[in-house]
Design a protein around this motif. Structure first.
Motif, PDB file in Angstrom:
ATOM      1  N   PHE A  96       2.941   6.026  -3.049  1.00 43.29           N
ATOM      2  CA  PHE A  96       4.004   6.871  -3.587  1.00 43.29           C
ATOM      3  C   PHE A  96       3.906   6.965  -5.115  1.00 43.29           C
ATOM      4  CE2 PHE A  96       6.637   6.157   0.397  1.00 43.29           C
ATOM      5  CZ  PHE A  96       6.626   7.494   0.766  1.00 43.29           C
ATOM      6  N   ARG A  97       3.612   5.831  -5.753  1.00 39.64           N
ATOM      7  CA  ARG A  97       3.484   5.860  -7.221  1.00 39.64           C
ATOM      8  C   ARG A  97       2.299   6.727  -7.638  1.00 39.64           C
ATOM      9  NH1 ARG A  97       4.524   0.274  -6.606  1.00 39.64           N
ATOM     10  NH2 ARG A  97       2.313  -0.204  -6.934  1.00 39.64           N
ATOM     11  N   MET A 128       0.892   9.197  -6.133  1.00 39.47           N
ATOM     12  CA  MET A 128       1.112  10.619  -5.875  1.00 39.47           C
ATOM     13  C   MET A 128       2.346  11.175  -6.574  1.00 39.47           C
ATOM     14  SD  MET A 128      -1.279  11.876  -3.898  1.00 39.47           S
ATOM     15  CE  MET A 128      -0.616  13.192  -2.880  1.00 39.47           C
ATOM     16  N   LYS A 129       3.065  10.263  -7.284  1.00 37.55           N
ATOM     17  CA  LYS A 129       4.302  10.661  -7.978  1.00 37.55           C
ATOM     18  C   LYS A 129       5.284  11.327  -6.999  1.00 37.55           C
ATOM     19  CE  LYS A 129       2.243  11.143 -12.576  1.00 37.55           C
ATOM     20  NZ  LYS A 129       0.975  10.469 -12.238  1.00 37.55           N
ATOM     21  N   MET A 130       5.439  10.670  -5.844  1.00 37.72           N
ATOM     22  CA  MET A 130       6.358  11.139  -4.810  1.00 37.72           C
ATOM     23  C   MET A 130       7.543  10.184  -4.736  1.00 37.72           C
ATOM     24  SD  MET A 130       3.502  12.073  -1.883  1.00 37.72           S
ATOM     25  CE  MET A 130       4.678  12.266  -0.543  1.00 37.72           C
ATOM     26  N   GLY A 131       8.742  10.722  -4.668  1.00 32.38           N
ATOM     27  CA  GLY A 131       9.931   9.891  -4.539  1.00 32.38           C
ATOM     28  C   GLY A 131      10.130   9.479  -3.094  1.00 32.38           C
ATOM     29  N   PRO A 132      10.110   8.195  -2.784  1.00 35.04           N
ATOM     30  CA  PRO A 132      10.245   7.764  -1.386  1.00 35.04           C
ATOM     31  C   PRO A 132      11.560   8.176  -0.745  1.00 35.04           C
ATOM     32  CG  PRO A 132      10.425   5.890  -2.899  1.00 35.04           C
ATOM     33  CD  PRO A 132       9.946   7.060  -3.697  1.00 35.04           C
ATOM     34  N   GLU A 133      12.588   8.392  -1.568  1.00 35.47           N
ATOM     35  CA  GLU A 133      13.887   8.756  -1.002  1.00 35.47           C
ATOM     36  C   GLU A 133      13.857  10.130  -0.333  1.00 35.47           C
ATOM     37  OE1 GLU A 133      13.583  10.341  -5.128  1.00 35.47           O
ATOM     38  OE2 GLU A 133      13.232   8.374  -4.207  1.00 35.47           O
ATOM     39  N   GLU A 134      12.789  10.870  -0.556  1.00 36.69           N
ATOM     40  CA  GLU A 134      12.685  12.202   0.040  1.00 36.69           C
ATOM     41  C   GLU A 134      11.711  12.244   1.218  1.00 36.69           C
ATOM     42  OE1 GLU A 134      11.382  14.769  -3.059  1.00 36.69           O
ATOM     43  OE2 GLU A 134      13.108  14.416  -4.352  1.00 36.69           O
ATOM     44  N   LEU A 149      11.657   0.450  -0.739  1.00 38.52           N
ATOM     45  CA  LEU A 149      11.609   1.886  -1.018  1.00 38.52           C
ATOM     46  C   LEU A 149      12.882   2.546  -0.484  1.00 38.52           C
ATOM     47  CD1 LEU A 149       7.914   2.389   0.131  1.00 38.52           C
ATOM     48  CD2 LEU A 149       8.719   2.257  -2.232  1.00 38.52           C
ATOM     49  N   PRO A 150      14.008   2.317  -1.158  1.00 38.73           N
ATOM     50  CA  PRO A 150      15.293   2.837  -0.671  1.00 38.73           C
ATOM     51  C   PRO A 150      15.246   4.347  -0.445  1.00 38.73           C
ATOM     52  CG  PRO A 150      15.629   1.320  -2.502  1.00 38.73           C
ATOM     53  CD  PRO A 150      14.158   1.572  -2.422  1.00 38.73           C
ATOM     54  N   GLY A 151      15.744   4.741   0.703  1.00 36.43           N
ATOM     55  CA  GLY A 151      15.795   6.162   1.038  1.00 36.43           C
ATOM     56  C   GLY A 151      14.663   6.621   1.927  1.00 36.43           C
ATOM     57  N   ALA A 152      13.544   5.919   1.892  1.00 30.48           N
ATOM     58  CA  ALA A 152      12.432   6.283   2.777  1.00 30.48           C
ATOM     59  C   ALA A 152      12.819   5.974   4.219  1.00 30.48           C
ATOM     60  CB  ALA A 152      11.171   5.519   2.385  1.00 30.48           C
ATOM     61  N   TYR A 194       0.825  -1.204   0.000  1.00 35.29           N
ATOM     62  CA  TYR A 194       0.000   0.000   0.000  1.00 35.29           C
ATOM     63  C   TYR A 194       0.861   1.257   0.000  1.00 35.29           C
ATOM     64  CZ  TYR A 194      -4.567  -2.255   0.781  1.00 35.29           C
ATOM     65  OH  TYR A 194      -5.718  -2.972   0.639  1.00 35.29           O
ATOM     66  N   VAL A 195       1.916   1.262   0.810  1.00 39.92           N
ATOM     67  CA  VAL A 195       2.789   2.442   0.864  1.00 39.92           C
ATOM     68  C   VAL A 195       3.437   2.685  -0.502  1.00 39.92           C
ATOM     69  CG1 VAL A 195       4.854   3.449   1.902  1.00 39.92           C
ATOM     70  CG2 VAL A 195       3.227   2.195   3.339  1.00 39.92           C
ATOM     71  N   ALA A 196       3.954   1.627  -1.104  1.00 39.56           N
ATOM     72  CA  ALA A 196       4.610   1.759  -2.408  1.00 39.56           C
ATOM     73  C   ALA A 196       3.629   2.252  -3.464  1.00 39.56           C
ATOM     74  CB  ALA A 196       5.212   0.411  -2.823  1.00 39.56           C
TER      75      ALA A 196
END
Length: 331
Positions: A246-247, A249-255, A284-287, A241-243
């Protein structure tokens, strides 16, 4: 001429309780109160506003201020699920309780700010049920709501999945499990046949099983194969669900930070929390995963600080100290 002191009123209403808190612009919480819960879609707006008014009056009184001193109100309300719900609640609260500048949102939004000082990121809130949300840097919001299926509904879903593991073990579909003893004791029966009958014929009994979640997680923490399996499956679904959020909302998880809130994630040795954190870090690398530090009503106040550009991360000492004094920290 001295500038007027800033006061933020936070409101958190769910089915179990309604909480209100007053925070000064320096981050210190100077008054809080709790009343009974309500859910306006089923109980009606009039009845749902009664505990809001009670909690607000008590919190404002404890803060030794007047309602007119409130600079901004942030209300996280259960049931604000569809476009227009926020305006409906806002207009009702402004008319009957507190005029002035106000933000109304789903209660899962303020749960994000109970773990994060920043203004954007993701939250998964799991108690009896489960919900989640994402908040983008440009203030776009997405609340999962009914996109989360029934078998993902927090503690309720975990308890029903655990019951199914007991039935699977009885059939030989999975190894014997300590969950069996737990559920037999809860049902006050001596065998799985009798447990199954209660499970299938008594809705109230199935509902009560949600209280077993801490014991279910403890059994998993001790290495029980069936319990570990259901925790792993549930954690994987949360990460999915989290992944997906992010897709969408077009949000980069690393941020971003991902806040885990709600009773299901409580406890230092919680195996579900560990599995979710590990899954998010792998997928989700960086999250960065963080757990809620405060009650959601404090999150409402922190959201207000952000909206007033008062940089809550610089005020964290006051937030932490005053929340601890008032019993508003998550243990």
């Amino acid at each position: 001429m001295m500038e007027k002191e800033v006061y933020i009123l936070g409101i958190d209403q769910g089915g179990t309780k309604t909480a209100a808190a007053v925070m000064r612009g320096d981050g210190y919480i100077v008054g809080s109160a709790v009343a009974k819960g309500a859910y306006f879609p089923s109980e009606g707006m009039e009845r749902a506003l009664e505990p809001v008014q009670e909690a607000v009056e008590k919190a404002v009184e404890k803060a030794s201020i007047n309602r007119e001193d409130i600079t901004l109100t942030v209300a996280g309300i259960g049931g604000v699920d569809w476009p227009g719900d926020d305006m409906l609640v806002k207009e009702a609260v402004q008319e009957k309780i507190l005029p002035g500048e106000m933000i109304v949102c789903n209660d899962v939004i303020i749960a994000f700010y109970s773990g994060a000082m920043r203004s954007h990121g993701a939250v998964i809130c799991a108690g009896t049920g489960m919900n989640g949300a994402l908040i983008a840097k440009d203030d776009r919001m997405f609340v999962y709501g009914d996109y989360m299926e029934e078998n993902a509904q927090g503690g309720s879903a975990i308890s029903l999945r655990a019951a199914r593991k007991v039935f699977d073990a009885e059939l030989g579909l999975c190894p014997p499990t300590k969950l069996t003893k737990l559920f037999l004791e809860q049902a006050q029966v001596s065998d799985v046949d009798a447990l199954l009958k209660r499970y299938m014929t008594e809705k109230e009994f199935r509902y009560e099983l949600r209280f077993l979640v801490p014991q279910i997680l403890m059994i998993a923490n001790h290495g029980d194969e069936a319990a570990c399996g259901l925790v792993s499956e549930f954690a994987e679904q949360i990460v999915d669900y989290v992944a997906a959020g992010f897709r969408k909302m077009k949000m980069g998880p690393e941020e971003e930070e991902v806040v885990l809130a709600g009773s299901v994630f409580k406890g230092a040795d919680n195996p579900l929390t560990k599995s979710v954190i590990n899954g998010i870090e792998e997928r989700l690398p960086g999250a960065v995963c963080v757990q809620a530090r405060y009650e959601p009503v404090v999150g409402a106040c922190i959201m207000g600080l952000n909206r007033l550009h008062l940089e809550p991360e610089k005020l964290e000492k006051g937030i932490r100290e005053s929340a601890a004094v008032l019993g508003l920290c998550r243990s």
